[in-house]
Design a protein around this motif. Sequence first.
Motif, PDB file in Angstrom:
ATOM      1  N   ARG A   4       1.685 -10.552  -6.081  1.00 42.40           N
ATOM      2  CA  ARG A   4       2.470 -11.076  -7.204  1.00 42.40           C
ATOM      3  C   ARG A   4       2.934  -9.935  -8.101  1.00 42.40           C
ATOM      4  N   LEU A   5       2.030  -8.996  -8.410  1.00 40.26           N
ATOM      5  CA  LEU A   5       2.400  -7.875  -9.265  1.00 40.26           C
ATOM      6  C   LEU A   5       3.467  -7.010  -8.607  1.00 40.26           C
ATOM      7  N   CYS A   6       3.282  -6.691  -7.333  1.00 37.31           N
ATOM      8  CA  CYS A   6       4.250  -5.835  -6.634  1.00 37.31           C
ATOM      9  C   CYS A   6       5.620  -6.491  -6.555  1.00 37.31           C
ATOM     10  N   VAL A   7       5.668  -7.768  -6.193  1.00 36.25           N
ATOM     11  CA  VAL A   7       6.946  -8.483  -6.099  1.00 36.25           C
ATOM     12  C   VAL A   7       7.594  -8.576  -7.482  1.00 36.25           C
ATOM     13  N   SER A   8       6.824  -8.901  -8.502  1.00 33.39           N
ATOM     14  CA  SER A   8       7.373  -9.037  -9.854  1.00 33.39           C
ATOM     15  C   SER A   8       7.891  -7.707 -10.391  1.00 33.39           C
ATOM     16  N   LEU A   9       7.146  -6.636 -10.139  1.00 36.06           N
ATOM     17  CA  LEU A   9       7.591  -5.327 -10.613  1.00 36.06           C
ATOM     18  C   LEU A   9       8.846  -4.866  -9.888  1.00 36.06           C
ATOM     19  N   CYS A  10       8.910  -5.151  -8.597  1.00 37.94           N
ATOM     20  CA  CYS A  10      10.058  -4.725  -7.793  1.00 37.94           C
ATOM     21  C   CYS A  10      11.297  -5.561  -8.110  1.00 37.94           C
ATOM     22  N   HIS A  11      11.159  -6.866  -8.049  1.00 35.76           N
ATOM     23  CA  HIS A  11      12.336  -7.729  -8.186  1.00 35.76           C
ATOM     24  C   HIS A  11      12.526  -8.295  -9.587  1.00 35.76           C
ATOM     25  N   GLY A  12      11.503  -8.260 -10.423  1.00 37.53           N
ATOM     26  CA  GLY A  12      11.635  -8.756 -11.788  1.00 37.53           C
ATOM     27  C   GLY A  12      11.903  -7.648 -12.783  1.00 37.53           C
ATOM     28  N   ALA A  13      11.203  -6.509 -12.607  1.00 37.71           N
ATOM     29  CA  ALA A  13      11.362  -5.401 -13.545  1.00 37.71           C
ATOM     30  C   ALA A  13      12.273  -4.316 -13.001  1.00 37.71           C
ATOM     31  N   GLY A  14      12.613  -4.388 -11.711  1.00 34.19           N
ATOM     32  CA  GLY A  14      13.527  -3.413 -11.143  1.00 34.19           C
ATOM     33  C   GLY A  14      12.911  -2.060 -10.848  1.00 34.19           C
ATOM     34  N   LEU A  15      11.578  -1.987 -10.750  1.00 38.17           N
ATOM     35  CA  LEU A  15      10.930  -0.728 -10.425  1.00 38.17           C
ATOM     36  C   LEU A  15      11.071  -0.454  -8.932  1.00 38.17           C
ATOM     37  N   SER A  16      11.146   0.804  -8.584  1.00 43.40           N
ATOM     38  CA  SER A  16      11.195   1.188  -7.176  1.00 43.40           C
ATOM     39  C   SER A  16       9.782   1.097  -6.604  1.00 43.40           C
ATOM     40  N   HIS A  17       9.692   1.083  -5.281  1.00 43.05           N
ATOM     41  CA  HIS A  17       8.375   1.064  -4.650  1.00 43.05           C
ATOM     42  C   HIS A  17       7.547   2.267  -5.095  1.00 43.05           C
ATOM     43  N   LEU A  18       8.193   3.421  -5.228  1.00 42.05           N
ATOM     44  CA  LEU A  18       7.489   4.629  -5.649  1.00 42.05           C
ATOM     45  C   LEU A  18       6.965   4.496  -7.082  1.00 42.05           C
ATOM     46  N   GLU A  19       7.777   3.921  -7.971  1.00 35.63           N
ATOM     47  CA  GLU A  19       7.334   3.717  -9.356  1.00 35.63           C
ATOM     48  C   GLU A  19       6.159   2.741  -9.419  1.00 35.63           C
ATOM     49  N   ILE A  20       6.204   1.696  -8.598  1.00 40.39           N
ATOM     50  CA  ILE A  20       5.110   0.719  -8.561  1.00 40.39           C
ATOM     51  C   ILE A  20       3.842   1.385  -8.036  1.00 40.39           C
ATOM     52  N   ALA A  21       3.988   2.182  -6.976  1.00 45.27           N
ATOM     53  CA  ALA A  21       2.829   2.885  -6.408  1.00 45.27           C
ATOM     54  C   ALA A  21       2.184   3.771  -7.460  1.00 45.27           C
ATOM     55  N   SER A  22       2.996   4.466  -8.220  1.00 39.51           N
ATOM     56  CA  SER A  22       2.477   5.341  -9.269  1.00 39.51           C
ATOM     57  C   SER A  22       1.807   4.532 -10.382  1.00 39.51           C
ATOM     58  N   ALA A  23       2.464   3.469 -10.824  1.00 39.21           N
ATOM     59  CA  ALA A  23       1.925   2.660 -11.925  1.00 39.21           C
ATOM     60  C   ALA A  23       0.628   1.956 -11.546  1.00 39.21           C
ATOM     61  N   MET A  24       0.525   1.517 -10.278  1.00 43.32           N
ATOM     62  CA  MET A  24      -0.651   0.758  -9.846  1.00 43.32           C
ATOM     63  C   MET A  24      -1.687   1.627  -9.137  1.00 43.32           C
ATOM     64  N   ASN A  25      -1.367   2.923  -8.992  1.00 43.56           N
ATOM     65  CA  ASN A  25      -2.274   3.857  -8.329  1.00 43.56           C
ATOM     66  C   ASN A  25      -2.600   3.396  -6.909  1.00 43.56           C
ATOM     67  N   LEU A  26      -1.546   3.041  -6.162  1.00 49.93           N
ATOM     68  CA  LEU A  26      -1.675   2.588  -4.784  1.00 49.93           C
ATOM     69  C   LEU A  26      -0.803   3.474  -3.896  1.00 49.93           C
ATOM     70  N   PRO A  27      -1.156   3.598  -2.614  1.00 48.65           N
ATOM     71  CA  PRO A  27      -0.277   4.334  -1.700  1.00 48.65           C
ATOM     72  C   PRO A  27       1.064   3.618  -1.561  1.00 48.65           C
ATOM     73  N   LEU A  28       2.121   4.390  -1.339  1.00 51.84           N
ATOM     74  CA  LEU A  28       3.473   3.845  -1.225  1.00 51.84           C
ATOM     75  C   LEU A  28       3.556   2.799  -0.119  1.00 51.84           C
ATOM     76  N   GLY A  29       2.968   3.079   1.029  1.00 52.03           N
ATOM     77  CA  GLY A  29       3.007   2.133   2.142  1.00 52.03           C
ATOM     78  C   GLY A  29       2.333   0.815   1.810  1.00 52.03           C
ATOM     79  N   THR A  30       1.268   0.877   1.039  1.00 57.29           N
ATOM     80  CA  THR A  30       0.557  -0.336   0.626  1.00 57.29           C
ATOM     81  C   THR A  30       1.448  -1.190  -0.274  1.00 57.29           C
ATOM     82  N   VAL A  31       2.145  -0.546  -1.198  1.00 55.71           N
ATOM     83  CA  VAL A  31       3.055  -1.272  -2.088  1.00 55.71           C
ATOM     84  C   VAL A  31       4.156  -1.939  -1.274  1.00 55.71           C
ATOM     85  N   LYS A  32       4.737  -1.194  -0.332  1.00 52.16           N
ATOM     86  CA  LYS A  32       5.794  -1.762   0.502  1.00 52.16           C
ATOM     87  C   LYS A  32       5.278  -2.972   1.275  1.00 52.16           C
ATOM     88  N   SER A  33       4.066  -2.865   1.790  1.00 54.21           N
ATOM     89  CA  SER A  33       3.471  -3.984   2.529  1.00 54.21           C
ATOM     90  C   SER A  33       3.267  -5.199   1.634  1.00 54.21           C
TER      91      SER A  33
END
Length: 185
Positions: A129-158
């Motif tokens: 929910r957080l990843c989808v909301s940040l990507c499509h609701g807040a317009g953050l890139s996968h890389l920005e989400i990975a950084s903000a949530m301290n997760l690997p980029l591939g995990t965020v994409k998944s």
Amino acid sequence: MKQPLRNLHDNELAAQAAAGGRREFGELVRRHGSAVRGLLRRMGAEASLADDIAQDAFLQAFQRCGEFRAEGPFVGWIKRIAARLYLKRRAHEARYVAEVETEDAAPTFDTAGLMDLDEALKTLSETERLCVSLCHGAGLSHLEIASAMNLPLGTVKSHVKRGLDKLRARLDPRTDALGRSAHVG
């Protein structure tokens, strides 16, 4: 004679707010407050928390209005501030409270049997929910989400892909409440 605030573009209002224009910034809050609160609710914040974080985000934006470069819409900029504040608050709370994910919440349906987007989002895991909301609701890139949530980029994409797939299945009128194909015949 001054133009009414409602006739000014967000970028003009932001520039005037950066110069200390409180009325102009108030117009930006009026225009975009509900969108920011809506994003926070979709990310999982209760109404009162969404209101608090939205207020904090707008206060921070007012203080930093000179940093807004109008490279994108103002609403996207303020949503990113709010999303980061929410994530920061969650990270702070996570240090003190063990998170328990529940996936047994029964979705609710409207009278036509179709699930509302907000209800569908509640059926996702918290991370999805957080990843989808940040990507499509807040317009953050996968890389920005990975950084903000301290997760690997591939995990965020998944998480984004899996969450979107689940939402599509839940919201597709050709599927039942569990996302299974509902064959008529």
